[in-house]
Design a protein around this motif. Structure first.
Motif, mmCIF file in Angstrom:
data_model
loop_
_atom_site.group_PDB
_atom_site.id
_atom_site.type_symbol
_atom_site.label_atom_id
_atom_site.label_comp_id
_atom_site.label_asym_id
_atom_site.label_seq_id
_atom_site.Cartn_x
_atom_site.Cartn_y
_atom_site.Cartn_z
ATOM 1 N N ALA A 33 10.588 34.725 43.466
ATOM 2 C CA ALA A 33 11.587 36.133 43.948
ATOM 3 C C ALA A 33 12.742 35.512 44.151
ATOM 4 N N LEU A 34 12.648 33.996 44.565
ATOM 5 C CA LEU A 34 14.222 33.681 44.954
ATOM 6 C C LEU A 34 14.770 32.540 43.999
ATOM 7 N N GLU A 35 14.236 31.939 42.916
ATOM 8 C CA GLU A 35 14.686 32.028 41.485
ATOM 9 C C GLU A 35 14.914 32.921 40.392
ATOM 10 N N ALA A 36 14.340 33.896 41.280
ATOM 11 C CA ALA A 36 14.907 35.306 39.955
ATOM 12 C C ALA A 36 15.553 35.319 40.057
ATOM 13 N N THR A 37 16.437 35.812 41.765
ATOM 14 C CA THR A 37 17.378 36.366 42.404
ATOM 15 C C THR A 37 18.808 35.425 41.730
ATOM 16 N N SER A 38 18.009 34.244 42.068
ATOM 17 C CA SER A 38 18.888 33.104 41.628
ATOM 18 C C SER A 38 20.187 33.350 40.481
ATOM 19 N N LYS A 39 18.904 33.309 39.598
ATOM 20 C CA LYS A 39 19.419 33.361 38.342
ATOM 21 C C LYS A 39 19.918 34.945 37.501
ATOM 22 N N SER A 40 19.764 35.707 38.679
ATOM 23 C CA SER A 40 20.587 36.905 38.505
ATOM 24 C C SER A 40 21.780 36.635 39.098
ATOM 25 N N MET A 41 22.100 35.912 40.246
ATOM 26 C CA MET A 41 22.897 36.351 40.821
ATOM 27 C C MET A 41 24.393 35.253 40.472
ATOM 28 N N GLN A 42 23.297 34.853 39.111
ATOM 29 C CA GLN A 42 24.443 33.261 38.678
ATOM 30 C C GLN A 42 25.402 34.472 37.451
ATOM 31 N N LYS A 43 24.164 35.305 36.956
ATOM 32 C CA LYS A 43 25.251 35.920 35.891
ATOM 33 C C LYS A 43 26.252 36.789 36.535
ATOM 34 N N PHE A 44 26.563 37.160 37.766
ATOM 35 C CA PHE A 44 27.570 37.363 38.551
ATOM 36 C C PHE A 44 28.640 36.905 39.264
ATOM 37 N N LYS A 45 29.461 36.958 38.866
ATOM 38 C CA LYS A 45 30.514 36.407 39.684
ATOM 39 C C LYS A 45 32.137 36.874 40.160
ATOM 40 N N VAL A 46 32.035 36.406 41.154
ATOM 41 C CA VAL A 46 33.592 37.598 41.614
ATOM 42 C C VAL A 46 34.611 36.333 42.584
ATOM 43 N N SER A 47 35.376 36.521 41.925
ATOM 44 C CA SER A 47 37.333 35.306 42.411
ATOM 45 C C SER A 47 37.977 36.529 42.077
ATOM 46 N N GLY A 48 39.076 35.858 42.676
ATOM 47 C CA GLY A 48 40.465 36.258 42.615
ATOM 48 C C GLY A 48 41.751 35.786 43.945
ATOM 49 N N TYR A 49 42.330 36.424 44.217
ATOM 50 C CA TYR A 49 43.670 36.020 44.804
ATOM 51 C C TYR A 49 44.790 36.839 45.952
ATOM 52 N N ILE A 50 45.198 36.237 46.967
ATOM 53 C CA ILE A 50 45.897 36.466 48.093
ATOM 54 C C ILE A 50 47.495 36.476 47.245
ATOM 55 N N GLN A 51 48.645 36.694 46.993
ATOM 56 C CA GLN A 51 49.681 36.158 47.416
ATOM 57 C C GLN A 51 50.597 37.177 48.682
ATOM 58 N N THR A 52 51.020 36.159 49.872
ATOM 59 C CA THR A 52 51.621 37.058 50.791
ATOM 60 C C THR A 52 53.409 36.582 50.560
ATOM 61 N N GLN A 53 54.272 37.360 50.539
ATOM 62 C CA GLN A 53 55.497 36.917 50.205
ATOM 63 C C GLN A 53 56.632 37.106 51.441
ATOM 64 N N PHE A 54 58.146 36.931 50.863
ATOM 65 C CA PHE A 54 58.626 37.179 52.574
ATOM 66 C C PHE A 54 60.070 37.449 51.269
ATOM 67 N N GLN A 55 60.759 37.833 51.119
ATOM 68 C CA GLN A 55 61.177 38.267 50.287
ATOM 69 C C GLN A 55 63.057 38.859 51.165
ATOM 70 N N TRP A 56 63.691 38.179 50.233
ATOM 71 C CA TRP A 56 65.652 38.380 50.902
ATOM 72 C C TRP A 56 66.555 38.827 49.413
ATOM 73 N N GLY A 57 67.217 39.588 49.540
ATOM 74 C CA GLY A 57 67.759 40.218 48.564
ATOM 75 C C GLY A 57 68.854 40.664 48.900
ATOM 76 N N GLU A 58 70.108 40.226 48.083
ATOM 77 C CA GLU A 58 71.383 41.121 48.564
ATOM 78 C C GLU A 58 71.480 42.291 48.738
ATOM 79 N N GLU A 59 72.670 43.204 49.058
ATOM 80 C CA GLU A 59 72.651 44.481 48.745
ATOM 81 C C GLU A 59 72.072 45.611 48.111
ATOM 82 N N ALA A 60 72.171 45.076 47.004
ATOM 83 C CA ALA A 60 72.206 46.057 45.337
ATOM 84 C C ALA A 60 70.463 45.507 44.894
#
Length: 412
Positions: A33-60
């Motif tokens: 059962a664990l092997e079957a679950t493992s094979k099923s989970m291999q078909k499912f992938k989670v990925s992503g990214y986080i971009q935290t940023q500071f920005q400075w701009g002139e008045e306009a």
């Protein structure tokens, strides 16, 4: 006594073995059962990214995070999450796969991608994609924000392709990897033309991109051509087109409900040699929009405003150079966007033209530090220059709208 002891021990071992048989059988079932679950989970992938940023701009300046400048007479700064992406991919077989991608920031939660791919596992040259996904136009639209060397896409792409994505279906044709024709790729499809918003009319837009990529030793060379043919709903009898250096009005009740032609042409180039990379694209065509904006449709309902049709052009070139074997990379980028190629200089502001017809060019200077395979630090300064006209208030000289971005990104 020895015989009795031998018989007793043999009996106990036999009883113990018989008692363990059900336990061993149960353990085997759990492992399966664990092997079957493992094979099923291999078909499912989670990925992503986080971009935290500071920005400075002139008045306009216009920043990509936070709200507008609270004091237009002074420079300002903002801190926020530019992108917080999480992507779910399920690939159950060689026939089909599905993708969902969300964007989670302090501004809320929104979706970015929702599509599936159908592949032909026998021929392996044809693929169908349907849902919401990147438009197949040029290189920069589909170039992931987690890998791109500049913080944002060029002005012309942000104007013509808001959110980069659209609702539609397309066919992808590419020969097998062992074929001599594998270097060619064709992407072509029909799209709603309204970005990631719900479709508002019964007309579809065509987008196509033919590209070629080839390696010559350590050098990689690629390029392509793109074409967009669509229309924008006219919600008013008033349609303005350029005639000489000004707009001419076509006032006709029959204009309501018709479609103004939306047509783009594009050419892109990619060159990689060792640690040096060069990307460039050039776009031109016809853009139906409004008096106050040249942006493409991204509406929640059919428009009622007048239609302004402008010929446009724009391009960008980006040079990326890794500094030896170090984790540091230098970036140089220049992009130009002219929303109305029929008018320039002091003619802008006359004959129905306005600040919407002002052209911009941006010089970007940046540096990247690959702290690890998952963490990247980016510093980037944009010098923005606008076209000047004595007949447009606020544009008699170059506006103060330069921007500095400091971004820390984590990929998983």
């Amino acid at each position: 006594m020895k015989k009795l002891l031998t018989i007793f021990c043999g009996s106990m071992l036999s009883i113990s073995a018989m008692a363990q048989q059900p336990e061993v059988s149960e353990l085997e079932k759990r492992i399966e059962a664990l092997e079957a679950t493992s094979k099923s989970m291999q078909k499912f992938k989670v990925s992503g990214y986080i971009q935290t940023q500071f920005q400075w701009g002139e008045e306009a300046a216009s920043l990509r995070i936070g709200t507008a400048n609270e004091d237009p007479t002074k420079s300002f700064s903002r801190f926020g999450i530019r992108r917080g992406r999480i992507k779910f991919t399920y690939d159950a077989s060689s026939l089909a796969s599905g993708v969902f991608q969300l964007d989670i920031t302090e501004r809320g939660v929104s979706f970015k991608d929702a599509y599936f791919d159908l592949r032909n596992p026998w021929v392996n040259t044809v693929q169908l994609r349907a849902g919401i996904f990147d438009r197949p136009f040029g290189t920069e639209v589909a170039y992931s924000s987690s890998r791109r060397e500049s913080p944002e896409r060029s002005v012309i792409f942000r104007t013509l392709f808001p959110d980069e994505r659209d609702l539609g279906a397309m066919v992808i044709l590419q020969a097998r990897k062992n074929s001599a024709w594998n270097f060619l790729k064709l992407e072509a499809g029909l799209f709603a033309g309204n970005g990631i918003r719900p479709e508002t009319d019964s007309r579809r837009d065509f987008i196509g991109h033919l590209s070629a990529d080839k390696k010559f030793g350590k050098v990689s060379l690629g390029g392509g051509v793109s074409y967009y043919n669509g229309g924008v709903w006219q919600g008013s009898p008033n349609v303005y087109t350029m005639d000489g250096n000004g707009f001419t009005l076509n006032n006709n009740a029959d204009n309501v409900g018709k479609f103004a032609k939306r047509e783009y042409f594009g050419a892109d180039l990619r060159f990689v040699a060792g640690t040096t990379k060069l990307h460039a694209e050039y776009l031109w065509g016809t853009q139906p929009a409004t008096a106050g904006s040249s942006n493409s449709p991204n509406w929640t309902a059919l428009p009622t405003h007048d239609t302004y049709i402008r010929p446009f052009s724009g391009w960008y070139a980006m040079l990326v150079q890794q500094l030896g074997n170090s984790p540091f990379t230098a970036v140089l980028k220049y992009d130009v966007y002219d929303p109305n190629t029929k008018v320039a200089g002091n003619d802008i502001g006359l004959n129905g033209t306005s600040r919407t017809d002002i052209s911009y060019n941006t010089l970007g200077l940046g540096a990247l530090w690959a702290v690890s395979s998952a963490v990247r630090l980016q510093a980037y300064y944009e010098i923005v220059r606008n076209e000047k006209s004595e007949n447009v208030a606020g544009f008699e000289k170059d506006r103060k709208d330069n921007v500095f971005t400091l971004r820390l990104q984590y990929r998983f």
